[in-house]
Structure formats: structure tokens, C-alpha cells
Design an enzyme around this catalytic site. Structure first.
Site, PDB file in Angstrom:
ATOM      1  CB  SER A 125      -0.966  -0.036   1.186  1.00 57.03           C
ATOM      2  OG  SER A 125      -2.016   0.884   1.024  1.00 57.03           O
ATOM      3  CD  GLU A 166      -5.647  -4.058  -3.748  1.00 59.29           C
ATOM      4  OE1 GLU A 166      -5.708  -3.786  -2.530  1.00 59.29           O
ATOM      5  OE2 GLU A 166      -4.640  -4.542  -4.297  1.00 59.29           O
ATOM      6  CG  HIS A 180      -5.799  -2.481   0.658  1.00 58.27           C
ATOM      7  ND1 HIS A 180      -4.980  -2.362  -0.435  1.00 58.27           N
ATOM      8  CD2 HIS A 180      -5.297  -1.641   1.606  1.00 58.27           C
ATOM      9  CE1 HIS A 180      -4.021  -1.484  -0.171  1.00 58.27           C
ATOM     10  NE2 HIS A 180      -4.191  -1.037   1.060  1.00 58.27           N
TER      11      HIS A 180
END
Length: 493
Positions: free
Chosen positions: A190, A317, A413
Site C-alpha cells: 500500500s 482491493e 486490501h
């Protein structure tokens, strides 16, 4: 019964005493720069600090001051101690000091606002033991302490400058831990992955690492120029009750006041014109120095081709960001059609029909999540992999498809993180919705496969092995390896 021994090493900056347990020697809270505290709050990380005598490296390090993460439900909640004195490393070595093992340096995510390399979810002991590599995690400045953009008041992009300082420390000192400074792979997830993309486009970083792994890099983020970012700082000043010309007070305010202001700022931020936008209030800026231009633009032009890369995404995600978010739950058909018109114009009808055909059930909130995920993660990651391959780098891509047990999370995610580190029990113990309730045998086997492939890349430059799923490089056919209950590579249609 585990036996514990103290191990003392000589580094170029002083002696360190760590703990050897279960064939892994660990060193915690190892400083890579002088503390960014007091008068040094907004200072450059500078040269590595040195110390006299033997420094004990037993205790868990602090993380930067921060509010609770918006992804606590997905990742779990972990004990942490917050302090501005956070410029340090955690190091796990499975080898003797005179070895020359490959090195993995990990940069945590958290929207440039939360997280820390010292959190238990990033414990590298099992990863080091299973791979035979030296594992390093980095803690760096966050939020208004790491990404305040006020030219003339403080250097820009301090958090990324911290990361670069940590990599310089690794290059100079990792041989003391049995690591090979010429075989360093930097991995990040990320915000950490976005930071790596910025480094790939920065000539100063050539030589600090030889390979890179980018996990869920939000490359669709559009950075502001340093001169355009101050409105966020002005809003924070207002939340602190300070006038625009009172920036100097930011040097001495207690960190708790920053957190209070951030809490107010997040509560009162105007709604984004982009439904579902999750861009953080503080993040990197284009400053002509650390970041000369938007990282994805630089990568597309070949500026990162000096480094072999793996880039990966999770299939959904935005499942993590949509969880418990009333905007996604209450998004209507009318809202969805208006958003597709805004994005696609005259092609909105065809684009929306195609989006519905790819999603079951095709609720408006789920389709919005897919749209935002494609913009922020999926499409730019594929473009990244393609550009790296076209410009001569060895380029690989994966997609994590295994789904979290919790309904509606999907392959969300952060889902791939516990499978990399292998410390599944830590994540389940923290009640991480990404893995809680899943079959332990399934988690363990998928971790073995995923971790094994990525760490082969760290060791050899290729994630392939004869007795493991084929993972061809990304090329004209857009091949990516899909990690699910069955692991298999597919080419794009």
C-alpha cells in the site's frame, strides 16, 4: 523448550546485543538516524547515529504517533507504543554474522498515516526462518510529522526520506547481521509500495536495492505539487486554533495535540467529489527533489527499469474500504449511473453494462468499489508491470484471489500480508477479519506457496521453481499468477 541466548554484534555504528531464539537472532529498535524529536522534529534524517558501548536491542520499538487505522477491522488491532522517537529498524537473521544471505527490507502501509514496522503483524521471525534471508522492517514518520508540505518551513516528504535513510543504513551495516548488501530486495504494501514506486523513479536510490516487490500499490493516486498542498496544513492549523502565520508552533506542540487536530480534521473534511475516494489528508508531494514527477508517469517512461520487480494486487482491493462504510452500503442506482457518466461520459452505458457483467451480485456499492479499485490499484499496476517489461526489467505480476471468510470482504486490501509473513496465528489472535474463521490448514498451505514464490524472487531474481506453479514474466500477453485455493498463471484476454 526454547532456549534464549544473547548475541552481540559489531556494526559500523556501534555494538548491538540481540536475542537468539529458535535459530533466529532478532534485534529491535535499531536506530538508523538520530531521533526526530525536540528541535529535530522536522529535520532531515541525516547520517546514521553512532553510540558508545553495547546497545541492547531487545525491546519492541515505538511507532509514529497516529490515530486508529481505518483498516483495524481487516488487519486486527495490535499493541503499540507511540513516540516521535521512531526512526528505527527491526532485524531478524537466520544466519551467522559471516554469512552473505539475501536481504528483504519491508516498508509498511497505512495511508502514510498509520502503522509501524515494529507491529506484531510484521514480525519477521518466521519469514526469516522459512526463507533463509535476513528480514528488516522499517518504521518512519507519518501524517503531519512525515508528510507536512510547507515549503520554507520544513523539508518535504520526510517519511520517504526516512525510508531512504533506512536503506542506506542497511547497505552500510547489514553485512554485520549476515546479510549481503548487494542482494537487497525492498518490499512494501500500500503506502509502502507507493513509496517504492517513488524510489524507482529517483536516481539517488539506484544501488540501495536490486529488486523490489510492490503489494497493492495505489498508483492511481494523483500527487499534488508541494506548493499546492498547504491547504491541508491550514485546515490542521485551524483545528489546532492557530493562525496561518503560526507554523513555528508546530515545532513544539505536543504530539497529542496533533492527534486531536487530526481527529477533528477527519470529522470535518468536506466530502470528496469522487464517491469512495480514500486518499489520505497527508501524503507525498511532487517536490522536484525526492519526487520529481508522478511516480507512475516516470515508470511508464522507463525510469524504474534498472530494478527487477514483482507487483501484485488483491482482486477486490476496495473490500477493505467498503466494509462498514455507509457510502458504499447506501449507494443507489441513480448514484452509480451519475458516477459512470462523470467518469466515462458518453460511454457510460456500455461501461456500466460491462461492470455489471463482471460482478455478482451487482449491487451499486459493489460496482462502485470495483470502479475505484480499478482506478487506484488494478489498472495502474498492470500498466506498471507492462512498462517494466517493455523497458527491459524482469517484471512479474500476481493477483491474490483467495477470499476472506467474512461476507462482502472478498479478496480485500491487506489480505496478502499474513500470507507473506506466515505469522497467521498473530493475525487470527488479533481478530483480523481478513483471516479469522478460515481453515488453518488452508491458510498455512497458501502462505507456504505465496511466501515461497516471493522469497525465491528475493534469493534468485525469479519466483519460479520446478516443483511450484509456473509464474512466467509479465509480457505482451499480460500473464499474472493468481493465488487462490488453486494457484495458476493466466494470460490476459
Amino acid at each position: 523448550m526454547l532456549t534464549t541466548n544473547h548475541i552481540t554484534l559489531e556494526t559500523p555504528f556501534g555494538s548491538l546485543r540481540g536475542i537468539r531464539q529458535n535459530d533466529i537472532t532478532s534485534f529491535h529498535r535499531v536506530p538508523y538516524a538520530s531521533p526526530a524529536t525536540g528541535e529535530r522534529r522536522y529535520a532531515l534524517p541525516g547520517e546514521p547515529m553512532r553510540w558508545e558501548g553495547v546497545r541492547d536491542a531487545f525491546d519492541t520499538g515505538h511507532v509514529a504517533p497516529q490515530l486508529p487505522s481505518r483498516l483495524d477491522a481487516v488487519m486486527g488491532v495490535y499493541p503499540m507504543q507511540m513516540d516521535e522517537d521512531c526512526l528505527h529498524l527491526d532485524i531478524w537473521s537466520p544466519v551467522a554474522p559471516d554469512a552473505s544471505a539475501p536481504v528483504l527490507v519491508f516498508l509498511h502501509g497505512g495511508a502514510f498515516m498509520t502503522g509501524g514496522g515494529s507491529l506484531p503483524c510484521y514480525d519477521g521471525a518466521l519469514l526469516a526462518k522459512n526463507s533463509g534471508c535476513v528480514v528488516v522492517t522499517v518504521t518512519y514518520r507519518l501524517g503531519p510529522l512525515g508528510f507536512l508540505s510547507q515549503p520554507g518551513f520544513a523539508p518535504t516528504n520526510l517519511g520517504i526520506r526516512d525510508q531512504i535513510a533506512a536503506l542506506r543504513w542497511v547497505r552500510q551495516a547489514i553485512a554485520s547481521f549476515g546479510g549481503d548488501p548487494q542482494a537487497v530486495t525492498v518490499a512494501g504494501q500500500s503506502a509502502g509500495a507507493y513509496s517504492i514506486a517513488a524510489m524507482l523513479a529517483n536516481p539517488v536510490c539506484k544501488g540501495l536495492f536490486q529488486r523490489a516487490i510492490l503489494m497493492s500499490a495505489p498508483l492511481g493516486l494523483k500527487l499534488r505539487r508541494a506548493q499546492e498542498a498547504p491547504p491541508v496544513a491550514r485546515a490542521m492549523l485551524q483545528a489546532l486554533g492557530l493562525a496561518p502565520n503560526d507554523l513555528e508552533q508546530l515545532r513544539t506542540l505536543p504530539a497529542e495535540r496533533f492527534l486531536e487536530a487530526l481527529r477533528l480534521l477527519q470529522q470535518n473534511l468536506p466530502a470528496s467529489p469522487v464517491p469512495g475516494d480514500v486518499a489520505p489528508p497527508f501524503m507525498p508531494v511532487i517536490d522536484g527533489d525526492v519526487i520529481a514527477r508522478d511516480p507512475i508517469d516516470a515508470i511508464l517512461d522507463g525510469e524504474g527499469a534498472w530494478c527487477d520487480t514483482i507487483i501484485g494486487i488483491t482482486r477486490e482491493e476496495y473490500g477493505s474500504f467498503a466494509l462498514g462504510n455507509p457510502l458504499f452500503a447506501g449507494f443507489t442506482e441513480e448514484n452509480l449511473q451519475a458516477e459512470f457518466v462523470r467518469v466515462f461520459g458518453e460511454g457510460a452505458g456500455q461501461a456500466l453494462a460491462a461492470a455489471r457483467a463482471r460482478r455478482a451480485p451487482s449491487r451499486p456499492g459493489a460496482i462502485l468499489a470495483d470502479l475505484r479499485a480499478d482506478e487506484s490499484f488494478s489498472a495502474p499496476s498492470a500498466a506498471f508491470a507492462d512498462a517494466q517489461a517493455r523497458h527491459g526489467a524482469r517484471s512479474y505480476m500476481y493477483q491474490f484471489d483467495w477470499q476472506a471468510p467474512l461476507a462482502d470482504l472478498g479478496a480485500c486490501h491487506c489480505l496478502d500480508l499474513p500470507f507473506l509473513f506466515g505469522n497467521i496465528e498473530t493475525w487470527t489472535g488479533a481478530q483480523a477479519a481478513s483471516v479469522i474463521g478460515a481453515d488453518p490448514a488452508e491458510l498455512g498451505d497458501l502462505s507456504r506457496i505465496f511466501q515461497g514464490a516471493l522469497m525465491r524472487f528475493v534469493r534468485t531474481g525469479s519466483p519460479e521453481a520446478e516443483d511450484h506453479p509456473a509464474w512466467p514474466p509479465y509480457g505482451a500477453n499480460g500473464t499474472r499468477l493468481h493465488f487462490d485455493r488453486r494457484v495458476q498463471a493466466y494470460a490476459s484476454i
